[in-house]
Design a protein around this motif. Structure first.
Motif, short mmCIF file in Angstrom:
data_model
loop_
_atom_site.label_atom_id
_atom_site.label_comp_id
_atom_site.label_asym_id
_atom_site.label_seq_id
_atom_site.Cartn_x
_atom_site.Cartn_y
_atom_site.Cartn_z
N GLN A 187 0.41 -4.03 6.76
CA GLN A 187 0.48 -5.08 5.75
C GLN A 187 1.72 -5.96 5.98
OE1 GLN A 187 0.37 -3.35 1.87
NE2 GLN A 187 -0.40 -5.20 0.88
N VAL A 188 2.85 -5.33 6.26
CA VAL A 188 4.07 -6.08 6.55
C VAL A 188 3.91 -6.87 7.85
CG1 VAL A 188 6.53 -5.89 7.12
CG2 VAL A 188 5.55 -4.44 5.33
N ALA A 189 3.34 -6.22 8.87
CA ALA A 189 3.15 -6.88 10.16
C ALA A 189 2.27 -8.12 10.04
CB ALA A 189 2.57 -5.91 11.17
N VAL A 190 1.21 -8.04 9.23
CA VAL A 190 0.32 -9.18 9.02
C VAL A 190 1.12 -10.39 8.52
CG1 VAL A 190 -1.50 -10.08 7.50
CG2 VAL A 190 -1.82 -7.89 8.66
N SER A 218 17.14 12.70 3.02
CA SER A 218 16.13 12.88 4.05
C SER A 218 16.77 12.81 5.44
CB SER A 218 15.05 11.80 3.94
OG SER A 218 14.20 11.80 5.07
N ALA A 219 16.27 13.64 6.36
CA ALA A 219 16.75 13.60 7.75
C ALA A 219 16.02 12.54 8.55
CB ALA A 219 16.56 14.97 8.39
N GLU A 220 15.18 11.78 7.88
CA GLU A 220 14.39 10.74 8.54
C GLU A 220 15.28 9.65 9.12
OE1 GLU A 220 10.65 8.97 6.61
OE2 GLU A 220 12.23 7.54 6.09
N LEU A 221 14.94 9.24 10.32
CA LEU A 221 15.69 8.21 11.04
C LEU A 221 14.67 7.43 11.88
CD1 LEU A 221 18.77 7.51 11.49
CD2 LEU A 221 18.61 8.88 13.57
N TYR A 222 14.98 6.20 12.20
CA TYR A 222 14.08 5.41 13.04
C TYR A 222 14.80 5.02 14.33
CZ TYR A 222 10.78 5.27 9.25
OH TYR A 222 9.88 5.66 8.28
N VAL A 223 14.05 4.99 15.41
CA VAL A 223 14.57 4.52 16.69
C VAL A 223 13.86 3.22 17.03
CG1 VAL A 223 12.96 5.96 18.03
CG2 VAL A 223 15.05 5.11 19.10
N LEU A 224 14.64 2.20 17.31
CA LEU A 224 14.12 0.89 17.66
C LEU A 224 14.51 0.58 19.10
CD1 LEU A 224 12.80 -1.86 17.02
CD2 LEU A 224 15.02 -2.61 16.14
N ARG A 278 0.81 -1.22 0.00
CA ARG A 278 0.00 0.00 0.00
C ARG A 278 0.84 1.27 0.00
NH1 ARG A 278 -5.45 -0.86 3.63
NH2 ARG A 278 -6.16 -2.75 2.58
N SER A 279 2.08 1.17 0.40
CA SER A 279 2.95 2.35 0.39
C SER A 279 4.41 1.93 0.32
CB SER A 279 2.73 3.19 1.66
OG SER A 279 3.24 2.52 2.79
N ARG A 280 5.27 2.86 -0.12
CA ARG A 280 6.71 2.60 -0.18
C ARG A 280 7.28 2.38 1.22
NH1 ARG A 280 10.43 6.02 0.84
NH2 ARG A 280 11.72 5.71 -1.02
N ALA A 281 6.59 2.92 2.24
CA ALA A 281 7.07 2.80 3.62
C ALA A 281 7.18 1.34 4.05
CB ALA A 281 6.15 3.55 4.56
N ALA A 282 6.47 0.45 3.38
CA ALA A 282 6.54 -0.97 3.73
C ALA A 282 7.97 -1.47 3.69
CB ALA A 282 5.66 -1.79 2.78
N TYR A 283 8.76 -1.00 2.74
CA TYR A 283 10.12 -1.49 2.58
C TYR A 283 11.03 -1.03 3.71
CZ TYR A 283 8.37 -2.90 -1.90
OH TYR A 283 7.62 -3.49 -2.88
N LYS A 284 10.70 0.08 4.36
CA LYS A 284 11.48 0.52 5.52
C LYS A 284 11.32 -0.48 6.66
CE LYS A 284 10.42 5.29 4.25
NZ LYS A 284 9.79 6.55 4.71
N LEU A 285 10.06 -0.87 6.94
CA LEU A 285 9.81 -1.82 8.01
C LEU A 285 10.40 -3.19 7.67
CD1 LEU A 285 8.58 -2.53 10.71
CD2 LEU A 285 6.37 -2.88 9.56
N ILE A 286 10.26 -3.62 6.43
CA ILE A 286 10.83 -4.91 6.00
C ILE A 286 12.34 -4.92 6.26
CG2 ILE A 286 11.38 -6.34 4.00
CD1 ILE A 286 8.61 -5.51 2.87
N GLU A 287 13.01 -3.85 5.85
CA GLU A 287 14.47 -3.78 5.99
C GLU A 287 14.90 -3.76 7.46
OE1 GLU A 287 18.12 -0.73 4.90
OE2 GLU A 287 16.21 -0.54 3.83
#
Length: 235
Positions: free
Chosen positions: A87-90, A219-225, A52-61
């Motif tokens: 969608q990825v989580a499912v 992009s200055a986008e970053l994720y914290v896990l 549904r969105s390109r963001a899916a690949y961020k979570l997959i990675e």
């Protein structure tokens, strides 16, 4: 309207980008956004592969790197629309086969999806954590947040707004997570996230910064896990 020079996308050894002409009623920023979308390989890949969105690949990675999504988990997706992360989580937890639960929360309606439940709700509402746990039938194993505050165009203000939103998402996560749970959220680099990171290190056993390749260049986008939630009695 678009102007393309080659259906193959290559001519003389160079990739040809789709350029968008500025329409009379379209702002320059909207035109540039549309041009980025048309030339983004992850947008095209998402369409081909049914995400549904390109963001899916961020979570997959990120999950392929740290393996925090597992079969049978209860997952909460904050700001879920249009549903790419859900969608990825499912697929990861097996909720379509009844092995786990995925609940997406958003202020907007989200199109139905097998294996996921979407709720129109403000996660900041006082009763939201309790309502969510009732839906889940217990506490969550993972809380996801790919939310971003609306941009103002002022870099410092935007950094503060998104960090403020992540702090609220972290508050919510700490109320609904089971011990050992994980929290993944989008932040913006810029020096305003240090207090948030210090707080998460008190609440979780491990905290990491992650920059997926699917994030746009520049992009200055970053994720914290944050993984290994210590639980309310061990903070």
């Amino acid at each position: 309207m678009t102007d393309t020079k080659s259906s193959s996308g290559r001519e003389g050894g160079r990739s040809l980008k789709t350029r968008v002409k500025t329409a009379r009623k379209r702002s320059l920023s909207s035109t540039l956004w549309l041009e980025r979308q048309l030339n983004d390989p992850y947008v095209a890949k998402a369409k081909r592969e049914g995400f549904r969105s390109r963001a899916a690949y961020k979570l997959i990675e990120i999950d392929e790197r740290y393996h925090f999504l597992k079969p049978g988990q209860r997952v909460v997706d904050l700001g879920a629309a249009p549903g790419g992360w859900s969608q990825v989580a499912v697929g990861k937890v097996g909720s379509e086969q009844g092995k786990g639960r995925v609940i997406g929360i958003d202020l907007l309606d989200t199109d139905p999806m097998p294996g996921a439940e979407f709720k129109v709700m403000d996660f900041l509402a006082e009763d939201a954590p309790q309502q969510l746990m009732e839906w889940l039938g217990g506490k969550a194993d993972v809380v996801l947040s790919d939310m971003a505050a609306n941009a103002t165009g002022h870099k410092k203000t935007d950094q503060l707004r998104i960090i403020g939103l992540v702090e609220l998402a972290a508050d919510f996560a700490c109320e609904v997570l089971a011990e050992g749970g994980a929290f993944l959220a989008k932040v913006i680099q810029g020096g305003t996230e240090h207090e948030l990171l210090a707080r998460l290190k008190r609440e979780f056993a491990a905290v990491r910064h992650v920059k997926p390749q699917a994030s746009r260049a520049g992009s200055a986008e970053l994720y914290v896990l944050a993984t290994g939630f210590r639980g309310p009695t061990k903070r």
